[in-house]
Design a protein around this motif. Sequence first.
Motif, short mmCIF file in Angstrom:
data_model
loop_
_atom_site.label_atom_id
_atom_site.label_comp_id
_atom_site.label_asym_id
_atom_site.label_seq_id
_atom_site.Cartn_x
_atom_site.Cartn_y
_atom_site.Cartn_z
N PHE A 44 11.55 -16.78 -2.41
CA PHE A 44 12.63 -17.40 -1.67
C PHE A 44 13.24 -16.44 -0.65
O PHE A 44 14.22 -16.78 0.01
N GLU A 45 12.68 -15.23 -0.57
CA GLU A 45 13.02 -14.26 0.46
C GLU A 45 11.71 -13.79 1.09
O GLU A 45 10.66 -13.79 0.44
N ASN A 46 11.79 -13.37 2.35
CA ASN A 46 10.60 -12.90 3.05
C ASN A 46 10.04 -11.65 2.38
O ASN A 46 10.78 -10.82 1.84
N SER A 47 8.72 -11.52 2.40
CA SER A 47 8.08 -10.37 1.78
C SER A 47 6.67 -10.22 2.32
O SER A 47 5.98 -11.22 2.55
N THR A 48 6.25 -8.99 2.54
CA THR A 48 4.85 -8.71 2.87
C THR A 48 4.20 -7.97 1.71
O THR A 48 3.28 -8.47 1.06
N ARG A 49 4.70 -6.75 1.41
CA ARG A 49 4.06 -5.90 0.42
C ARG A 49 4.05 -6.52 -0.98
O ARG A 49 3.00 -6.61 -1.63
N LYS A 52 2.03 -10.08 -1.06
CA LYS A 52 0.59 -9.99 -0.81
C LYS A 52 -0.12 -9.12 -1.84
O LYS A 52 -1.26 -9.39 -2.20
N SER A 53 0.55 -8.06 -2.33
CA SER A 53 -0.12 -7.24 -3.35
C SER A 53 -0.21 -7.99 -4.67
O SER A 53 -1.19 -7.84 -5.42
N PHE A 54 0.79 -8.83 -4.98
CA PHE A 54 0.66 -9.70 -6.16
C PHE A 54 -0.51 -10.67 -5.97
O PHE A 54 -1.30 -10.89 -6.89
N GLU A 55 -0.64 -11.23 -4.78
CA GLU A 55 -1.73 -12.18 -4.53
C GLU A 55 -3.09 -11.52 -4.70
O GLU A 55 -3.99 -12.08 -5.34
N VAL A 56 -3.26 -10.32 -4.15
CA VAL A 56 -4.54 -9.61 -4.28
C VAL A 56 -4.79 -9.27 -5.75
O VAL A 56 -5.91 -9.45 -6.26
N ALA A 57 -3.74 -8.79 -6.43
CA ALA A 57 -3.89 -8.45 -7.85
C ALA A 57 -4.31 -9.67 -8.66
O ALA A 57 -5.18 -9.59 -9.54
N GLU A 58 -3.68 -10.80 -8.38
CA GLU A 58 -4.00 -12.04 -9.11
C GLU A 58 -5.44 -12.47 -8.87
O GLU A 58 -6.16 -12.87 -9.81
N ARG A 59 -5.88 -12.35 -7.63
CA ARG A 59 -7.25 -12.74 -7.31
C ARG A 59 -8.27 -11.78 -7.94
O ARG A 59 -9.35 -12.20 -8.37
N SER A 243 7.41 23.00 -0.54
CA SER A 243 6.01 22.80 -0.15
C SER A 243 5.35 21.65 -0.90
O SER A 243 4.46 20.97 -0.36
N ASP A 244 5.78 21.40 -2.15
CA ASP A 244 5.16 20.34 -2.95
C ASP A 244 6.03 19.09 -3.06
O ASP A 244 5.73 18.19 -3.87
N ALA A 245 7.08 19.00 -2.28
CA ALA A 245 7.93 17.82 -2.30
C ALA A 245 7.20 16.63 -1.68
O ALA A 245 6.29 16.80 -0.86
N ILE A 246 7.59 15.42 -2.09
CA ILE A 246 7.00 14.22 -1.50
C ILE A 246 8.10 13.31 -0.95
O ILE A 246 9.25 13.34 -1.38
N ILE A 247 7.70 12.50 0.03
CA ILE A 247 8.59 11.53 0.68
C ILE A 247 8.13 10.14 0.28
O ILE A 247 6.93 9.84 0.31
N MET A 248 9.10 9.30 -0.07
CA MET A 248 8.79 7.93 -0.46
C MET A 248 9.71 6.95 0.25
O MET A 248 10.81 7.30 0.69
N HIS A 249 9.25 5.71 0.39
CA HIS A 249 10.04 4.63 1.00
C HIS A 249 9.39 3.32 0.58
O HIS A 249 8.18 3.16 0.72
N PRO A 250 10.15 2.35 0.05
CA PRO A 250 9.55 1.09 -0.40
C PRO A 250 9.06 0.21 0.74
O PRO A 250 8.28 -0.71 0.51
N ALA A 251 9.56 0.50 1.98
CA ALA A 251 9.19 -0.26 3.17
C ALA A 251 9.67 -1.72 3.07
O ALA A 251 9.94 -2.18 1.98
N PRO A 252 9.79 -2.42 4.19
CA PRO A 252 9.47 -1.99 5.55
C PRO A 252 10.39 -0.86 6.03
O PRO A 252 11.55 -0.78 5.62
N VAL A 253 9.85 -0.03 6.90
CA VAL A 253 10.56 1.15 7.39
C VAL A 253 11.22 0.86 8.72
O VAL A 253 10.59 0.29 9.63
#
Length: 295
Positions: A44-49, A52-59, A243-253
């Motif tokens: 009921f809200e817009n979504s891409t990730r 669509k990732s649920f759809e691919v997983a389901e298939r 040096s070993d830190a990581i960057i994350m973002h749930p997106a959209p960015v």
Amino acid sequence: MKNLFSMADLTDIEIKALIKRAIELKNGTSPLKREDLYISNLFFENSTRTKKSFEVAERKLGMNLINFEADTSSVKKGETLYDTCKTLEMIGIDILVIRHSQNEYYKELENLGIPVINGGDGSGEHPSQCLLDLMTIYEEFGKFENLDVVIAGDIKNSRVARSNQKALTRLGAKVKFIAPEMWQDKSLGEFVKFDDVIENVDVCMLLRVQHERHEDDNKRSFSKEDYHREYGLTVERYWKLKSDAIIMHPAPVNRDVEIADELVEAEKSKIFEQMRNGMFMRQAILEYIIEKNKL
């Protein structure tokens, strides 16, 4: 009925098992095949990730995906969420994945006889995003204990921040937040300034500025440039990361708002790897729900 509404629905052991299973799937282990099951995604809200990732997983699990579009459903005629879900149950759907703008929408579904996976409820929680984030962190560090995590952005309106704070804290990480005062929620934990912590963080998690949830906010109290300079990951801050830190973002960015455009695919960035991990984690979640409900 075993549902996945919140990270509180999972024990620490179950969280770790889901991470392990998702990594196995990513490494080539064959997924469970259930061609006899029917599933529908109610967004009921817009979504891409997420959608669509649920759809691919389901298939990939061989499930029968039954299309649902809110704009062409009886919701437009005033049908309640419960009646919509109950209708789908009665015609033979076995599992529902739901994203809704209402916080804790699932409390209306107590009499439903089929399991529900929460794809995000308002500014409440987003368990599948949290689990794929945990998977991404675990792949990098092999642990959660004593990791320094900073979550920066629109904290008040973020279901990702809530789910991740709960899970990471339970698993032994130390979580702090960065946000403009009007987007802070002090009940979640300590709020700090970016430049005071940037050199010590292991995980720098950025969140989208959610303009669609700011109807009552003075959202023009600062410009995009001001926000980026004060609360975003600038190029200058990037070079202060460990040096070993990581960057994350749930997106959209929002490029050049939460993160400098040139850093989205920088060496430390795991943003697109998170997206990749999302499909494998959602396969693992679906297998978990199938097993727990003996479907």
